[in-house]
Design a protein around this motif. Structure first.
Motif, short mmCIF file in Angstrom:
data_model
loop_
_atom_site.label_atom_id
_atom_site.label_comp_id
_atom_site.label_asym_id
_atom_site.label_seq_id
_atom_site.Cartn_x
_atom_site.Cartn_y
_atom_site.Cartn_z
N ALA A 159 -13.60 -1.28 9.96
CA ALA A 159 -13.57 -1.34 11.43
C ALA A 159 -12.53 -2.33 11.91
CB ALA A 159 -14.96 -1.74 11.95
N GLY A 160 -12.44 -3.49 11.27
CA GLY A 160 -11.49 -4.50 11.69
C GLY A 160 -10.06 -4.03 11.58
N ILE A 161 -9.74 -3.36 10.49
CA ILE A 161 -8.37 -2.89 10.28
C ILE A 161 -8.01 -1.81 11.30
CG2 ILE A 161 -6.86 -1.62 8.70
CD1 ILE A 161 -8.28 -3.09 6.40
N PHE A 162 -8.89 -0.84 11.48
CA PHE A 162 -8.54 0.28 12.36
C PHE A 162 -8.63 -0.09 13.85
CE2 PHE A 162 -9.12 2.57 8.41
CZ PHE A 162 -8.11 3.53 8.49
N ILE A 163 -9.51 -1.00 14.21
CA ILE A 163 -9.54 -1.47 15.59
C ILE A 163 -8.26 -2.25 15.88
CG2 ILE A 163 -10.67 -3.07 17.19
CD1 ILE A 163 -13.35 -2.27 15.91
N SER A 164 -7.84 -3.07 14.92
CA SER A 164 -6.60 -3.83 15.10
C SER A 164 -5.41 -2.91 15.33
CB SER A 164 -6.35 -4.73 13.88
OG SER A 164 -7.37 -5.70 13.73
N GLN A 201 -2.03 -4.22 -5.85
CA GLN A 201 -3.27 -4.98 -6.01
C GLN A 201 -3.37 -6.09 -4.96
OE1 GLN A 201 -4.35 -6.32 -10.00
NE2 GLN A 201 -3.09 -4.70 -10.91
N PHE A 202 -2.26 -6.80 -4.74
CA PHE A 202 -2.25 -7.89 -3.77
C PHE A 202 -2.49 -7.35 -2.36
CE2 PHE A 202 -0.05 -10.62 -0.73
CZ PHE A 202 -0.60 -11.86 -1.03
N VAL A 203 -1.82 -6.26 -2.02
CA VAL A 203 -1.96 -5.67 -0.69
C VAL A 203 -3.40 -5.22 -0.45
CG1 VAL A 203 -1.30 -3.73 0.79
CG2 VAL A 203 0.45 -4.97 -0.49
N LEU A 204 -3.99 -4.54 -1.44
CA LEU A 204 -5.35 -4.01 -1.29
C LEU A 204 -6.41 -5.10 -1.34
CD1 LEU A 204 -5.17 -0.77 -3.48
CD2 LEU A 204 -5.15 -0.94 -0.99
N THR A 205 -6.02 -6.30 -1.73
CA THR A 205 -6.97 -7.41 -1.80
C THR A 205 -6.86 -8.34 -0.60
OG1 THR A 205 -6.94 -7.36 -4.22
CG2 THR A 205 -7.77 -9.37 -3.17
N TRP A 206 -5.64 -8.69 -0.17
CA TRP A 206 -5.47 -9.73 0.83
C TRP A 206 -4.81 -9.29 2.12
CZ3 TRP A 206 -8.73 -13.02 -0.77
CH2 TRP A 206 -8.85 -13.34 -2.11
N ILE A 207 -4.05 -8.20 2.11
CA ILE A 207 -3.36 -7.74 3.32
C ILE A 207 -4.17 -6.63 4.00
CG2 ILE A 207 -1.21 -6.89 4.30
CD1 ILE A 207 -1.01 -9.62 2.92
N LEU A 208 -4.42 -5.57 3.28
CA LEU A 208 -5.27 -4.46 3.73
C LEU A 208 -6.41 -4.36 2.71
CD1 LEU A 208 -2.43 -1.89 4.51
CD2 LEU A 208 -3.69 -3.27 6.17
N PRO A 209 -7.45 -5.17 2.86
CA PRO A 209 -8.43 -5.38 1.79
C PRO A 209 -9.41 -4.23 1.57
CG PRO A 209 -9.10 -6.58 3.73
CD PRO A 209 -7.76 -5.97 4.07
N PHE A 210 -8.88 -3.03 1.36
CA PHE A 210 -9.75 -1.87 1.12
C PHE A 210 -10.46 -1.97 -0.22
CE2 PHE A 210 -6.57 0.03 4.11
CZ PHE A 210 -7.46 0.26 5.14
N ALA A 211 -9.95 -2.81 -1.12
CA ALA A 211 -10.62 -2.98 -2.42
C ALA A 211 -12.00 -3.60 -2.24
CB ALA A 211 -9.76 -3.85 -3.34
N PHE A 212 -12.21 -4.33 -1.12
CA PHE A 212 -13.51 -4.94 -0.86
C PHE A 212 -14.51 -3.94 -0.32
CE2 PHE A 212 -10.76 -8.68 -0.90
CZ PHE A 212 -11.53 -9.59 -1.60
N VAL A 213 -14.08 -2.71 -0.10
CA VAL A 213 -14.99 -1.66 0.36
C VAL A 213 -15.58 -0.90 -0.83
CG1 VAL A 213 -15.20 0.40 1.81
CG2 VAL A 213 -13.64 -1.43 2.48
N GLY A 214 -14.85 -0.90 -1.95
CA GLY A 214 -15.29 -0.12 -3.09
C GLY A 214 -15.43 -0.92 -4.38
N VAL A 215 -14.33 -1.14 -5.05
CA VAL A 215 -14.38 -1.66 -6.42
C VAL A 215 -14.93 -3.07 -6.52
CG1 VAL A 215 -11.95 -2.40 -6.31
CG2 VAL A 215 -13.05 -2.04 -8.52
#
Length: 261
Positions: A159-164, A201-215
């Protein structure tokens, strides 16, 4: 309590609308289930040709995918703002929203809710259950609470990413392709990040943290100790990114000058 009451009123009206067009609702649900089944079949096909992927076996990947479906279903149900720019900025419906004594983002979320997407929660739990049985996983009673917290955290990240991204419309009413592109990037969160190169890996963890939604949160329940530390950051990242989105939204509303020329 005021906002909770409004939520139930919006939900009641939405369900009345959907039950009026029952066939259409059933088709939408079936379409979502078919899409989820296709993704699951893709995973099964991949593991017909390999025993492991980045150190993860088939059932672990399936468990991660099932976990991903739960927060994603919550996000899809209550934060369906894909067409915010075109509908509310270009067509001027934001003017209508701002005349009401209720927070504008809350109104838009309620107007665009799609409660049928909640069936994804059931699908995700079933897939997780299948993988957990195959893995012989054991859970403690408090894991239920941890699961709920991590799911909410994952939904808030989305929600935070897409609202932004939606708030860009307050400064520019031109149509962009950022939303579809971001949706495609979010799909990377369905799989372990260590199968990608270090930059991704860095992008999916700290920039666009979609990794925190799944893995990352799923690794807690899979007892993958090397990733558990990241799992505990899931609610933190959810609060952080959702908080940033609210700040950008409130700032954007103050910049909004109406639909006129």
């Amino acid at each position: 309590m005021f906002y909770l009451s409004l939520f139930f009123q919006y939900a009641s009206q939405y369900l009345k609308t959907r039950f009026t067009y029952r066939v259409d609702t059933v088709i939408e649900i079936f379409s979502d289930l078919l899409s989820q089944a296709v993704n699951l079949i893709f995973i099964l096909i991949v593991f017909r040709h390999t025993a492991a992927l980045g150190g993860w076996n088939r059932d672990e990947i399936i468990f991660i995918y099932g976990f991903f479906l739960v927060p994603y279903a919550l996000f899809s149900s209550f934060f369906n703002i894909w067409d915010f720019n075109e509908r509310y900025i270009v067509k001027g419906e934001m003017d209508r929203v701002l005349t009401r004594p209720v927070h504008s983002l809350f109104q838009i979320i309620m107007e665009r809710m799609e409660l049928e997407s909640l069936f994804g929660v059931i699908t995700g739990l079933v897939i997780m259950g299948y993988a957990a049985v195959n893995q012989g996983l054991a859970f403690a009673w408090y894991d239920i609470l941890i699961f709920i917290v991590m799911v909410i955290g994952g939904a808030f990240i989305y929600a935070g990413i897409f609202i932004s991204i939606a708030t860009i419309g307050f400064w520019s009413d031109s149509r962009t392709d950022i939303m579809p592109m971001m949706y495609n990037i979010s799909n990377y969160g369905r799989y372990p990040v260590n199968i990608y190169n270090k930059v991704i890996q860095f992008v999916l963890t700290w920039i666009l943290p979609f990794a925190f939604v799944g893995v990352y949160p799923a690794s807690y329940f899979l007892n993958r100790e090397e990733w558990v530390g990241y799992a505990y950051f899931t609610p933190v990242m959810g609060i952080l990114f959702f908080g940033i989105a609210i700040f950008l939204w409130n700032t954007g509303v103050k910049k909004y000058r109406g639909a006129g020329n």
